[in-house]
Design a protein around this motif. Structure first.
Motif, short mmCIF file in Angstrom:
data_model
loop_
_atom_site.label_atom_id
_atom_site.label_comp_id
_atom_site.label_asym_id
_atom_site.label_seq_id
_atom_site.Cartn_x
_atom_site.Cartn_y
_atom_site.Cartn_z
N TYR A 98 0.84 -1.19 0.00
CA TYR A 98 0.00 0.00 0.00
C TYR A 98 0.88 1.24 0.00
O TYR A 98 1.77 1.38 0.83
CB TYR A 98 -0.93 0.00 1.22
N PHE A 99 0.60 2.12 -0.96
CA PHE A 99 1.34 3.38 -1.07
C PHE A 99 0.42 4.54 -0.75
O PHE A 99 -0.70 4.61 -1.26
CB PHE A 99 1.87 3.58 -2.49
N CYS A 100 0.91 5.46 0.06
CA CYS A 100 0.24 6.75 0.15
C CYS A 100 0.97 7.71 -0.79
O CYS A 100 2.14 7.52 -1.11
CB CYS A 100 0.23 7.28 1.57
N ALA A 101 0.26 8.71 -1.24
CA ALA A 101 0.86 9.73 -2.10
C ALA A 101 0.15 11.05 -1.83
O ALA A 101 -1.03 11.08 -1.47
CB ALA A 101 0.74 9.35 -3.57
N THR A 102 0.89 12.12 -1.98
CA THR A 102 0.32 13.44 -1.76
C THR A 102 0.65 14.33 -2.95
O THR A 102 1.59 14.06 -3.70
CB THR A 102 0.88 14.10 -0.49
N SER A 103 -0.10 15.37 -3.10
CA SER A 103 0.25 16.39 -4.09
C SER A 103 -0.25 17.73 -3.60
O SER A 103 -1.11 17.81 -2.71
CB SER A 103 -0.34 16.07 -5.46
N ASN A 104 0.31 18.77 -4.16
CA ASN A 104 -0.22 20.11 -3.94
C ASN A 104 -0.72 20.62 -5.28
O ASN A 104 -0.88 19.85 -6.22
CB ASN A 104 0.83 21.02 -3.30
N GLN A 105 -0.96 21.88 -5.39
CA GLN A 105 -1.57 22.38 -6.62
C GLN A 105 -0.65 22.24 -7.82
O GLN A 105 -1.08 22.44 -8.95
CB GLN A 105 -2.03 23.81 -6.43
N GLY A 106 0.61 21.88 -7.57
CA GLY A 106 1.52 21.61 -8.69
C GLY A 106 1.21 20.31 -9.39
O GLY A 106 1.66 20.09 -10.50
N GLY A 107 0.45 19.46 -8.73
CA GLY A 107 -0.04 18.26 -9.37
C GLY A 107 0.82 17.03 -9.29
O GLY A 107 0.35 15.94 -9.45
N LYS A 108 2.11 17.18 -9.06
CA LYS A 108 2.99 16.02 -9.04
C LYS A 108 2.71 15.20 -7.79
O LYS A 108 2.65 15.73 -6.69
CB LYS A 108 4.44 16.49 -9.06
N LEU A 109 2.54 13.90 -7.97
CA LEU A 109 2.32 13.01 -6.84
C LEU A 109 3.66 12.65 -6.20
O LEU A 109 4.60 12.28 -6.91
CB LEU A 109 1.64 11.73 -7.27
N ILE A 110 3.72 12.76 -4.89
CA ILE A 110 4.89 12.32 -4.12
C ILE A 110 4.48 11.05 -3.41
O ILE A 110 3.58 11.06 -2.57
CB ILE A 110 5.32 13.38 -3.11
N PHE A 111 5.14 9.94 -3.75
CA PHE A 111 4.79 8.65 -3.18
C PHE A 111 5.60 8.36 -1.94
O PHE A 111 6.79 8.69 -1.86
CB PHE A 111 5.07 7.53 -4.19
N GLY A 112 4.97 7.70 -0.97
CA GLY A 112 5.68 7.10 0.13
C GLY A 112 6.31 5.79 -0.32
O GLY A 112 6.09 5.33 -1.45
N GLN A 113 7.05 5.17 0.56
CA GLN A 113 7.81 3.98 0.17
C GLN A 113 7.01 2.69 0.19
O GLN A 113 7.47 1.68 -0.28
CB GLN A 113 9.05 3.84 1.07
N GLY A 114 5.85 2.68 0.72
CA GLY A 114 5.03 1.48 0.68
C GLY A 114 5.07 0.66 1.95
O GLY A 114 6.12 0.54 2.58
N THR A 115 3.93 0.12 2.32
CA THR A 115 3.81 -0.84 3.42
C THR A 115 3.27 -2.14 2.85
O THR A 115 2.24 -2.13 2.16
CB THR A 115 2.86 -0.34 4.52
N GLU A 116 3.95 -3.23 3.14
CA GLU A 116 3.48 -4.52 2.67
C GLU A 116 2.54 -5.12 3.70
O GLU A 116 2.94 -5.38 4.83
CB GLU A 116 4.65 -5.47 2.40
N LEU A 117 1.31 -5.34 3.31
CA LEU A 117 0.30 -5.93 4.20
C LEU A 117 0.18 -7.42 3.91
O LEU A 117 -0.06 -7.82 2.76
CB LEU A 117 -1.04 -5.24 3.99
N SER A 118 0.36 -8.23 4.94
CA SER A 118 0.17 -9.68 4.82
C SER A 118 -1.00 -10.08 5.69
O SER A 118 -1.07 -9.68 6.86
CB SER A 118 1.42 -10.42 5.28
N VAL A 119 -1.90 -10.85 5.13
CA VAL A 119 -3.09 -11.29 5.86
C VAL A 119 -2.98 -12.78 6.12
O VAL A 119 -2.88 -13.59 5.19
CB VAL A 119 -4.37 -10.98 5.07
N LYS A 120 -2.98 -13.14 7.39
CA LYS A 120 -2.85 -14.54 7.78
C LYS A 120 -4.23 -15.17 7.88
O LYS A 120 -5.11 -14.63 8.52
CB LYS A 120 -2.13 -14.64 9.12
#
Lengths: 111, 113
Positions: A88-110
């Motif tokens: 799962y990645f979060c990403a943010t942007s401001n009015q410039g439009g470019k998305l800045i991504f986080g590094q990701g969290t791997e979710l494992s479901v047991k």
């Protein structure tokens, strides 16, 4: 510089439990926030987004919470299922439009 | 269904041999993006087209170029692939650059031998 980070690189939950994935961002001018789910070998899939004029938004089994005071974003998944296993990645942007991504969290479901 | 399509899904090329990856969209979106994603990392924006206007990221190597002949299609050309260019290449689209959610294609995995 501007950054978006996630608190944990991996998260393991039991099937049926609720999952919470956290994200911190640094740019106080960010006004748009989005969560993507990426399964192995596939492109990121839009889950839910939220704009800065809101602090909570709900979708089907997912809720995004935004705390602008502490620049924190979270994704809550209710009744987590094996099919929710992904990065799962979060990403943010401001009015410039470019998305800045986080590094990701791997979710494992047991099961 | 409206979608973002990438072909091929897997591409093998030789070191230094030019390669072209393609992306098409049926969403009629104005903006098309190319991202590079390496294993376990976040997607890294290479460039984007807003209609016919090309916008290159400052740190995108000259080895990478792009063409957008019409609204529906966008190509990524890698002139002389190196081993470090092996990655997943993702195409995305959005209606507008400042307000639009980006929708991603399935990606093309590039292997450089």
């Amino acid at each position: 510089g501007e950054s978006v980070g996630l608190h944990l690189p991996t998260l393991s939950v039991q099937e049926g439990d609720n999952s919470i994935i956290n994200c911190a961002y640094s740019n106080s001018a960010s006004d748009y926030f989005i969560w993507y789910k990426q399964e192995s070998g596939k492109g990121p899939q839009f889950i839910i987004d939220i704009r800065s004029n809101m602090d909570k938004r709900q979708g089907q089994r997912v809720t995004v919470l935004l705390n602008k005071t502490v620049k924190h974003l979270s994704l809550q998944i209710a009744a987590t299922q094996p099919g929710d296993s992904a990065v799962y990645f979060c990403a943010t942007s401001n009015q410039g439009g470019k998305l800045i991504f986080g590094q990701g969290t791997e979710l494992s479901v047991k099961p | 269904d409206a979608m973002v399509i990438q072909n091929p899904r897997y591409q093998v090329t030789q070191f230094g041999k030019p390669v072209t990856l393609s992306c098409s969209q049926t969403l009629n979106h104005n903006v098309m993006y190319w991202y590079q994603q390496k294993s376990s990392q976040a997607p890294k924006l290479l460039f984007h087209y807003y209609d016919k206007d090309f916008n290159n990221e400052a740190d995108t190597p000259d080895n990478f170029q792009s063409r957008r002949p019409n609204t529906s299609f966008c190509f990524l050309d890698i002139r002389s692939p190196g081993l470090g260019d092996a990655a997943m290449y993702l195409c995305a689209t959005s209606r507008e650059p400042t307000r639009g959610t980006q929708y991603f294609g399935p990606g093309t995995r590039l292997l450089v031998l």
